[in-house]
Design a protein around this motif. Structure first.
Motif, PDB file in Angstrom:
ATOM      1  N   THR A  24      -3.174  49.021  16.761  1.00 45.04           N
ATOM      2  CA  THR A  24      -3.229  50.449  16.429  1.00 45.04           C
ATOM      3  C   THR A  24      -3.247  51.308  17.687  1.00 45.04           C
ATOM      4  N   ILE A  25      -4.055  50.911  18.669  1.00 42.61           N
ATOM      5  CA  ILE A  25      -4.093  51.661  19.935  1.00 42.61           C
ATOM      6  C   ILE A  25      -2.732  51.587  20.625  1.00 42.61           C
ATOM      7  N   GLY A  26      -2.156  50.401  20.633  1.00 39.58           N
ATOM      8  CA  GLY A  26      -0.846  50.240  21.263  1.00 39.58           C
ATOM      9  C   GLY A  26       0.226  51.062  20.570  1.00 39.58           C
ATOM     10  N   PHE A  27       0.199  51.092  19.247  1.00 42.30           N
ATOM     11  CA  PHE A  27       1.188  51.868  18.501  1.00 42.30           C
ATOM     12  C   PHE A  27       1.007  53.361  18.726  1.00 42.30           C
ATOM     13  N   THR A  28      -0.240  53.820  18.794  1.00 47.04           N
ATOM     14  CA  THR A  28      -0.494  55.238  19.079  1.00 47.04           C
ATOM     15  C   THR A  28       0.115  55.640  20.412  1.00 47.04           C
ATOM     16  N   LEU A  29      -0.072  54.790  21.422  1.00 46.16           N
ATOM     17  CA  LEU A  29       0.506  55.052  22.739  1.00 46.16           C
ATOM     18  C   LEU A  29       2.032  55.039  22.676  1.00 46.16           C
ATOM     19  N   MET A  30       2.594  54.055  22.011  1.00 49.11           N
ATOM     20  CA  MET A  30       4.050  53.951  21.922  1.00 49.11           C
ATOM     21  C   MET A  30       4.639  55.142  21.162  1.00 49.11           C
ATOM     22  N   PHE A  31       3.952  55.606  20.138  1.00 49.23           N
ATOM     23  CA  PHE A  31       4.438  56.752  19.373  1.00 49.23           C
ATOM     24  C   PHE A  31       4.408  58.014  20.226  1.00 49.23           C
ATOM     25  N   ALA A  32       3.370  58.144  21.058  1.00 55.09           N
ATOM     26  CA  ALA A  32       3.293  59.298  21.963  1.00 55.09           C
ATOM     27  C   ALA A  32       4.450  59.279  22.956  1.00 55.09           C
ATOM     28  N   VAL A  33       4.761  58.088  23.477  1.00 55.56           N
ATOM     29  CA  VAL A  33       5.877  57.945  24.413  1.00 55.56           C
ATOM     30  C   VAL A  33       7.191  58.260  23.721  1.00 55.56           C
ATOM     31  N   TRP A  34       7.346  57.770  22.495  1.00 56.60           N
ATOM     32  CA  TRP A  34       8.589  57.943  21.742  1.00 56.60           C
ATOM     33  C   TRP A  34       8.938  59.414  21.548  1.00 56.60           C
ATOM     34  N   LEU A  35       7.941  60.243  21.244  1.00 51.68           N
ATOM     35  CA  LEU A  35       8.198  61.642  20.901  1.00 51.68           C
ATOM     36  C   LEU A  35       7.764  62.613  22.008  1.00 51.68           C
ATOM     37  N   MET A  36       7.638  62.139  23.248  1.00 53.54           N
ATOM     38  CA  MET A  36       7.107  62.995  24.312  1.00 53.54           C
ATOM     39  C   MET A  36       8.057  64.126  24.686  1.00 53.54           C
ATOM     40  N   PHE A  37       9.355  64.004  24.423  1.00 50.10           N
ATOM     41  CA  PHE A  37      10.286  65.040  24.849  1.00 50.10           C
ATOM     42  C   PHE A  37      10.143  66.329  24.036  1.00 50.10           C
ATOM     43  N   GLY A  38       9.428  66.270  22.911  1.00 48.00           N
ATOM     44  CA  GLY A  38       9.185  67.483  22.153  1.00 48.00           C
ATOM     45  C   GLY A  38       8.407  68.516  22.944  1.00 48.00           C
ATOM     46  N   VAL A  39       7.520  68.053  23.849  1.00 52.70           N
ATOM     47  CA  VAL A  39       6.726  68.950  24.693  1.00 52.70           C
ATOM     48  C   VAL A  39       7.325  69.064  26.095  1.00 52.70           C
ATOM     49  N   LEU A  40       7.768  67.938  26.644  1.00 54.25           N
ATOM     50  CA  LEU A  40       8.313  67.958  28.006  1.00 54.25           C
ATOM     51  C   LEU A  40       9.637  68.713  28.080  1.00 54.25           C
ATOM     52  N   GLY A  41      10.265  68.953  26.939  1.00 52.20           N
ATOM     53  CA  GLY A  41      11.580  69.584  26.943  1.00 52.20           C
ATOM     54  C   GLY A  41      11.614  70.960  27.586  1.00 52.20           C
ATOM     55  N   ILE A  42      10.548  71.738  27.437  1.00 47.54           N
ATOM     56  CA  ILE A  42      10.551  73.107  27.972  1.00 47.54           C
ATOM     57  C   ILE A  42      10.620  73.111  29.497  1.00 47.54           C
ATOM     58  N   PRO A  43       9.729  72.399  30.222  1.00 47.58           N
ATOM     59  CA  PRO A  43       9.878  72.366  31.683  1.00 47.58           C
ATOM     60  C   PRO A  43      11.132  71.616  32.133  1.00 47.58           C
ATOM     61  N   ILE A  44      11.570  70.608  31.370  1.00 43.31           N
ATOM     62  CA  ILE A  44      12.807  69.898  31.721  1.00 43.31           C
ATOM     63  C   ILE A  44      14.001  70.851  31.631  1.00 43.31           C
ATOM     64  N   ARG A  45      14.046  71.636  30.579  1.00 42.17           N
ATOM     65  CA  ARG A  45      15.146  72.598  30.418  1.00 42.17           C
ATOM     66  C   ARG A  45      15.182  73.570  31.589  1.00 42.17           C
ATOM     67  N   LYS A  46      14.006  74.013  32.015  1.00 42.30           N
ATOM     68  CA  LYS A  46      13.941  74.962  33.117  1.00 42.30           C
ATOM     69  C   LYS A  46      14.409  74.327  34.422  1.00 42.30           C
ATOM     70  N   GLU A  47      13.980  73.088  34.705  1.00 44.75           N
ATOM     71  CA  GLU A  47      14.336  72.443  35.970  1.00 44.75           C
ATOM     72  C   GLU A  47      15.823  72.096  36.050  1.00 44.75           C
ATOM     73  N   PHE A  48      16.394  71.598  34.944  1.00 40.78           N
ATOM     74  CA  PHE A  48      17.778  71.140  34.972  1.00 40.78           C
ATOM     75  C   PHE A  48      18.766  72.191  34.467  1.00 40.78           C
ATOM     76  N   GLY A  49      18.251  73.344  34.001  1.00 38.55           N
ATOM     77  CA  GLY A  49      19.137  74.394  33.505  1.00 38.55           C
ATOM     78  C   GLY A  49      19.925  73.967  32.282  1.00 38.55           C
ATOM     79  N   LEU A  50      19.264  73.348  31.309  1.00 39.89           N
ATOM     80  CA  LEU A  50      19.947  72.799  30.144  1.00 39.89           C
ATOM     81  C   LEU A  50      20.120  73.846  29.053  1.00 39.89           C
TER      82      LEU A  50
END
Length: 448
Positions: A24-50
């Motif tokens: 369960t702990i491992g799956f929680t971590l893997m799920f967080a990794v799987w969907l991390m771009f939902g939050v990281l997308g905003i600074p990524i868009r700014k840095e790469f001009g997407l």
């Protein structure tokens, strides 16, 4: 003598608890990794001009790769055991997670996003692994507890912004530890390696492998059963739609209700939490009352809520004689969905999905006790693919009609199809079990 007989039971319970806790702990971590771009997308868009389209593909390719290998992952778990497969998967995912933190171009980032999406396939591993360790009467609850790791979808939403703001852009140790948004995937890479070590050290050395020695094609044979595909459709409704709405709702709140993004994210969390954390409750209900009855509750709640959510704002116009209304028209039944009733109904949808996800997977070990890996893998794969295809379907339906409420029209139709198919199947099963009652509704006493 009593002590000796109790020892295996104690050892068995300890082993089950280790498997359930670590998976369960491992799956929680893997799920967080799987969907991390939902939050990281905003600074990524700014840095790469997407553009928004380019940004959307980062999440899309991760979701896609987190769906494609679920069938194979489940089969491998049945054959080689969850301890080996889960550990290898954690170590493999750590590599692209680290590479995401080092990406220097959009093309490289897109490739690493696809590879890191492999984390999503951990679900099939944990389902097959826990089903092998728990007895039938406890499987619903155990699989529900494991599935609550879906709450990992919210982990990055909560820790990501704070980490990005607190870690300097230059990083630490002369840039060896990257800073800004890049620190998040770097941190996840480290945690994945540590989780793999813990998984290997603290789970039972002698694992259970229900598919060991069986030919590969034999393990695939149950997939020809129409029941498997029906369960898959159920899972599209309760899980695929969950993934889709998790990504779609923030935009809906911003566009329809004019809320700032941080408020939209918090209100979306009110949907994500019950849809994740209530899986153990759904498993308990399924063990106690039966999975099919719980699915009736799930579909009924979702149909009512999505029907109300799909109603567009507006009113009915009545044409009346001019002696009653000077302009000949009267507007009645004004209807406007404000943000709090909307949030309450979406919360109810999340509750139904959280309970329903556990009920779907309670069916699988009951009908396919020797093929949980293959069947659970296919059901999980098709359900997750629903999360990939539904957002574009929402967008096309909205563009075609101009109504944002079409999101919930799509969900209503999908839920109705699933509920009708399930009910017709139940009726067919009852007719087969009691053919002498077919076509008879009322009982007529003898001689009446």
């Amino acid at each position: 003598m009593v002590q000796t007989s109790a020892t295996p039971n104690t050892t068995e319970r300890k082993a089950r608890l280790e498997v359930l806790t670590l998976s369960t702990i491992g799956f929680t971590l893997m799920f967080a990794v799987w969907l991390m771009f939902g939050v990281l997308g905003i600074p990524i868009r700014k840095e790469f001009g997407l553009t928004d389209v380019q940004l959307s593909w980062l999440s899309a390719v991760a979701i896609l790769n987190g769906s494609l290998w679920r069938l194979l992952a489940g089969i491998l778990t049945d054959r080689y055991g969850g301890r080996v497969v889960f550990t290898v998967m954690l170590l493999f995912t750590a590599i692209p997670a680290y590479l995401v933190s080092q990406a220097s171009s959009y093309q490289a980032l897109l490739l690493y996003a696809f590879l890191v999406g492999f984390a999503g396939n951990a679900f099939s591993v944990g389902i097959a692994w826990n089903a092998a360790w728990f007895p039938r009467e406890q499987q619903g609850f155990a699989l529900g507890v494991f599935g609550a790791g879906n709450v990992g979808a919210s982990v990055t939403k909560f820790i990501g912004p704070a980490i990005i703001a607190s870690v300097p852009a230059a990083g630490y140790l002369g840039g060896l530890v990257p800073g800004g948004w890049r620190f998040v995937p770097f941190l996840y890479a480290v945690l994945l390696v540590l989780m793999a070590v813990a998984m290997w050290l603290f789970t039972p050395r002698t694992d259970r492998k229900p598919g060991q020695g069986r030919p590969f094609l034999e393990m695939l044979r149950p997939l020809g059963n129409v029941r498997v595909w029906r369960f898959s459709l159920y899972y599209v409704v309760v899980f695929g739609a969950y993934v889709a709405l998790s990504a779609w709702l923030p935009k809906y709140y911003v566009d329809v209700f004019g809320l700032p993004l941080y408020q939209a994210a918090l209100l979306t969390a009110l949907f994500i939490f019950p849809a994740s954390l209530l899986r153990p409750v759904g498993g308990y209900f399924s063990d106690r009352y039966g999975a099919r009855r719980v699915m009736y509750w799930t579909f009924g709640t979702m149909l009512l809520a999505t029907w109300l959510l799909s109603m567009p704002d507006g009113h009915i116009v009545l044409y009346l004689p001019s002696r009653i209304e000077p302009d000949g028209m009267r507007e009645v039944m004004h209807y406007t969905m404000t943000v709090w009733p909307f949030t309450l109904l979406v919360f109810l949808v999340g509750v139904a999905m959280g309970i329903g996800k556990a009920a779907v997977y309670k069916h699988i070990p009951e009908y396919f006790p020797k093929d949980v890996g293959a069947v659970g893998g296919l059901v999980g794969m098709l359900g997750a693919l629903g999360g990939f295809f539904l957002p574009p379907l929402f967008a096309y339906a909205q563009a075609w009609t101009g109504l944002p409420q079409m999101t919930f029209v799509v969900l209503f139709i999908l839920t109705a199809i699933s509920a009708i198919w399930m009910h017709l199947t139940v009726i067919a099963m009852l007719n087969k079990a009691a053919p002498h009652l077919k076509g008879k509704i009322e009982h007529h006493p003898e001689g009446h």
